[in-house]
Each structure stands twice: as structure tokens, then as C-alpha cells.
Enzyme design. Structure first.
Site, PDB file in Angstrom:
ATOM      1  N   HIS A  48      33.567   0.491  30.179  1.00  0.00           N
ATOM      2  CA  HIS A  48      32.214   0.272  30.689  1.00  0.00           C
ATOM      3  C   HIS A  48      32.090  -1.158  31.232  1.00  0.00           C
ATOM      4  O   HIS A  48      33.004  -1.975  31.055  1.00  0.00           O
ATOM      5  CB  HIS A  48      31.171   0.511  29.584  1.00  0.00           C
ATOM      6  CG  HIS A  48      31.407  -0.309  28.354  1.00  0.00           C
ATOM      7  ND1 HIS A  48      31.834   0.220  27.167  1.00  0.00           N
ATOM      8  CD2 HIS A  48      31.313  -1.639  28.162  1.00  0.00           C
ATOM      9  CE1 HIS A  48      31.975  -0.736  26.290  1.00  0.00           C
ATOM     10  NE2 HIS A  48      31.676  -1.883  26.857  1.00  0.00           N
TER      11      HIS A  48
HETATM   12  C1  T46 Z   1      32.594  -4.235  24.665  1.00  0.00           C
HETATM   13  C2  T46 Z   1      33.713  -3.857  23.763  1.00  0.00           C
HETATM   14  C3  T46 Z   1      34.736  -4.930  23.604  1.00  0.00           C
HETATM   15  C4  T46 Z   1      25.776  -0.809  18.102  1.00  0.00           C
HETATM   16  O1  T46 Z   1      24.973  -0.109  17.461  1.00  0.00           O
HETATM   17  N1  T46 Z   1      25.611  -2.148  18.176  1.00  0.00           N
HETATM   18  C5  T46 Z   1      26.473  -2.959  18.835  1.00  0.00           C
HETATM   19  O2  T46 Z   1      26.285  -4.210  18.864  1.00  0.00           O
HETATM   20  C6  T46 Z   1      27.592  -2.372  19.512  1.00  0.00           C
HETATM   21  C7  T46 Z   1      28.586  -3.234  20.273  1.00  0.00           C
HETATM   22  C8  T46 Z   1      27.745  -1.014  19.446  1.00  0.00           C
HETATM   23  N2  T46 Z   1      26.852  -0.248  18.749  1.00  0.00           N
HETATM   24  C9  T46 Z   1      27.056   1.201  18.663  1.00  0.00           C
HETATM   25  C10 T46 Z   1      26.920   1.963  19.969  1.00  0.00           C
HETATM   26  C11 T46 Z   1      27.878   3.135  19.771  1.00  0.00           C
HETATM   27  O3  T46 Z   1      27.218   4.159  19.083  1.00  0.00           O
HETATM   28  O4  T46 Z   1      28.396   1.411  18.203  1.00  0.00           O
HETATM   29  C12 T46 Z   1      28.953   2.557  18.837  1.00  0.00           C
HETATM   30  C13 T46 Z   1      30.237   2.189  19.560  1.00  0.00           C
HETATM   31  O5  T46 Z   1      29.888   1.352  20.668  1.00  0.00           O
HETATM   32  P1  T46 Z   1      30.789   1.308  22.010  1.00  0.00           P
HETATM   33  O6  T46 Z   1      31.226   2.680  22.360  1.00  0.00           O
HETATM   34  O7  T46 Z   1      30.041   0.551  23.041  1.00  0.00           O
HETATM   35  O8  T46 Z   1      32.058   0.489  21.485  1.00  0.00           O
HETATM   36  P2  T46 Z   1      33.282  -0.096  22.303  1.00  0.00           P
HETATM   37  O9  T46 Z   1      34.240  -0.648  21.303  1.00  0.00           O
HETATM   38  O10 T46 Z   1      33.815   0.876  23.272  1.00  0.00           O
HETATM   39  O11 T46 Z   1      32.665  -1.320  23.141  1.00  0.00           O
HETATM   40  C14 T46 Z   1      32.243  -2.474  22.457  1.00  0.00           C
HETATM   41  C15 T46 Z   1      31.007  -3.046  23.134  1.00  0.00           C
HETATM   42  O12 T46 Z   1      29.979  -2.057  23.190  1.00  0.00           O
HETATM   43  C16 T46 Z   1      31.304  -3.532  24.510  1.00  0.00           C
HETATM   44  O13 T46 Z   1      30.241  -4.299  24.999  1.00  0.00           O
HETATM   45  O14 T46 Z   1      32.789  -4.976  25.610  1.00  0.00           O
HETATM   46  O15 T46 Z   1      33.283  -3.433  22.464  1.00  0.00           O
END
Ligand code: T46
Length: 131
Positions: A48
Site C-alpha cells: 500500500h
Molecule cells: C506500513 C507497514 C510497514 C491498527 O489498528 N493500527 C495501526 O497503527 C496499524 C499500523 C495497523 N492497524 C491494524 C489495521 C489492520 O487491521 O492492524 C492490521 C494490520 O495492518 P496492515 O495490514 O496495514 O499492516 P501491514 O504490516 O501490512 O502495514 C503496516 C502499516 O499499516 C503500514 O503503514 O507501512 O506496516
């Protein structure tokens, strides 16, 4: 590309090292800190871009690759040092892959979590970049 490797000050002692991320380490006010860990072999994170958010990624332990795309070019940065990090400014697509066993990715963020700031579709990202 709007990214930068930033050195994190390291205090070395015989009893071990200490690194600190504080106000002037990153070019934004720190609003949130989170970390990725227990990432299974072969799993990928990210996939993303962010409209506004800036983030600073540090491999606290182990190593992983960050694949970056600004809509024009792709660049791969390997993070494997707890005393340097990758600053990713807004508008850059990122994918994190090749996590080594036991690796930990610390993320220091410029904003609180806002789902509306995410662009999770690559075609939408490309349209965002030319708009
Ligand atoms: C990025 C990479 C390096 C939350 O509730 N709070 C938070 O602060 C974050 C980051 C995520 N979430 C929830 C949202 C989703 O339900 O945790 C779940 C996994 O999030 P996401 O799919 O966005 O995770 P990654 O590891 O793919 O991405 C994250 C960051 O979202 C992103 O900004 O750059 O880590």
C-alpha cells in the site's frame, strides 16, 4: 525517490549498545510507534501507499527487504541494522518481504492510525500519482 537512510545515534559500551530515536532523528513529530514481529517465513507486509503519512522503519532485529515504488521507479532497500532506518515520505508504495527468522520491524510514524490515509490498490496509487 523520496526516501532516505538515516543514521540513529549509537552509544557503544562494553555492556552493549543503546540507540535512541528522538525529536531530531526524524523530520516529523512522532505520533505513533508500532512493530512487526513473528512474521512467518515467506510472508509479506505492506502492499500500500499513504497519502500523507511519513514513516521511519528500523530492523531492530534480523533483516528484511523494503520494495519501494514512487510511480516511476522501483527501489529495494535491505534493512538489517538497528542503528539506521529508512524514512519513507508520503506517496510511496511499499512492500516488505524476505523477513529473516526472528526479525522485528520498528515503525515510527508521523500520524495516528487513519485507514482513509491508505491507498491499498496499485492502480488507484498510479492514478493518485498522476492526479
Ligand atoms: C506500513 C507497514 C510497514 C491498527 O489498528 N493500527 C495501526 O497503527 C496499524 C499500523 C495497523 N492497524 C491494524 C489495521 C489492520 O487491521 O492492524 C492490521 C494490520 O495492518 P496492515 O495490514 O496495514 O499492516 P501491514 O504490516 O501490512 O502495514 C503496516 C502499516 O499499516 C503500514 O503503514 O507501512 O506496516
Amino acid at each position: 525517490m523520496n526516501i532516505q537512510i538515516i543514521a540513529i545515534p549509537k552509544i557503544e559500551e562494553r555492556r552493549g549498545n543503546l540507540s535512541v530515536i528522538e525529536g531530531d532523528t526524524v523530520p516529523f513529530e512522532i505520533k505513533r510507534v508500532y512493530y512487526l514481529y513473528d512474521v512467518p517465513s515467506g510472508a509479506e507486509r505492506g502492499g500500500h501507499a499513504h497519502k500523507n503519512l511519513q514513516q521511519f522503519l528500523v530492523a531492530l532485529s534480523g533483516c528484511f527487504d523494503v520494495v519501494l515504488n514512487d510511480g516511476k521507479e522501483e527501489q529495494i532497500i535491505t534493512l538489517n541494522k538497528p542503528y539506521e532506518g529508512l524514512l519513507i515520505k508520503s506517496g510511496i508504495w511499499r512492500e516488505l518481504q524476505n523477513f529473516s527468522s526472528g526479525s522485528v520491524c520498528l515503525v515510527v510514524a508521523s500520524e495516528v492510525y487513519i485507514e482513509e490515509d491508505y491507498i491499498r490498490d496499485f492502480e488507484e496509487f498510479k492514478a493518485f500519482k498522476i492526479s
